[in-house]
Design an enzyme around this catalytic site. Sequence first.
Site, mmCIF file in Angstrom:
data_model
loop_
_atom_site.group_PDB
_atom_site.id
_atom_site.type_symbol
_atom_site.label_atom_id
_atom_site.label_comp_id
_atom_site.label_asym_id
_atom_site.label_seq_id
_atom_site.Cartn_x
_atom_site.Cartn_y
_atom_site.Cartn_z
ATOM 1 N N MET A 1 0.842 -1.191 0.000
ATOM 2 C CA MET A 1 0.000 0.000 0.000
ATOM 3 C C MET A 1 0.879 1.245 0.000
ATOM 4 S SD MET A 1 -2.979 -0.948 2.693
ATOM 5 C CE MET A 1 -3.668 -2.580 2.743
ATOM 6 N N PRO A 2 1.453 1.575 -1.151
ATOM 7 C CA PRO A 2 2.283 2.786 -1.205
ATOM 8 C C PRO A 2 1.470 4.026 -0.854
ATOM 9 C CG PRO A 2 2.440 1.517 -3.250
ATOM 10 C CD PRO A 2 1.358 0.914 -2.433
ATOM 11 N N HIS A 3 2.071 4.881 -0.056
ATOM 12 C CA HIS A 3 1.445 6.146 0.301
ATOM 13 C C HIS A 3 2.512 7.062 0.884
ATOM 14 C CE1 HIS A 3 1.280 3.661 3.941
ATOM 15 N NE2 HIS A 3 1.316 4.791 4.628
ATOM 16 N N ALA A 4 2.168 8.313 1.038
ATOM 17 C CA ALA A 4 3.037 9.292 1.678
ATOM 18 C C ALA A 4 2.171 10.119 2.619
ATOM 19 C CB ALA A 4 3.703 10.176 0.625
#
Length: 145
Positions: A65-68
């Site tokens: 779950m890529p996120h920033a």
Amino acid sequence: MLTDILTKDVVRLDVEGLTTPEEVIHFSGQLLVDSGKVKETYIEKMEEAFHNLGPYMVMAPGIAMPHARPSGDVSEPCISFIRLKEPVSFHHPFNDPVRLVFALGGVENDSHLALLQELGRFLEDDNVRERLLTITSYGELAKLI
């Protein structure tokens, strides 16, 4: 909420040719850019988070779950979903390799956490995770949600 956010334009099945975590993050983030929900700079922030924090984004076996952090780069809460044709290693000690990728963008911390929680509840079901590996269309995904 997931049915409103996970729309056909941000879903791709059996994506080929991605071999690194950075390529996977970029591809999944580009879907959000193309949909007008995030700026290109958000992809850079997701890639930076991966480089700075390691494979924290691989939340469960086979699922990233890529996120920033929420920022002005995201115009509305959003999620993209890609299923990789060939799994990619994110160098996680337990949850590699990854085939299912959900890139998330939040406007502020509360909506960001709510998105993560709702997606987490959806993915905690073993049957859902197995179906995500075999669905053949967006329509099947929509029914699953």
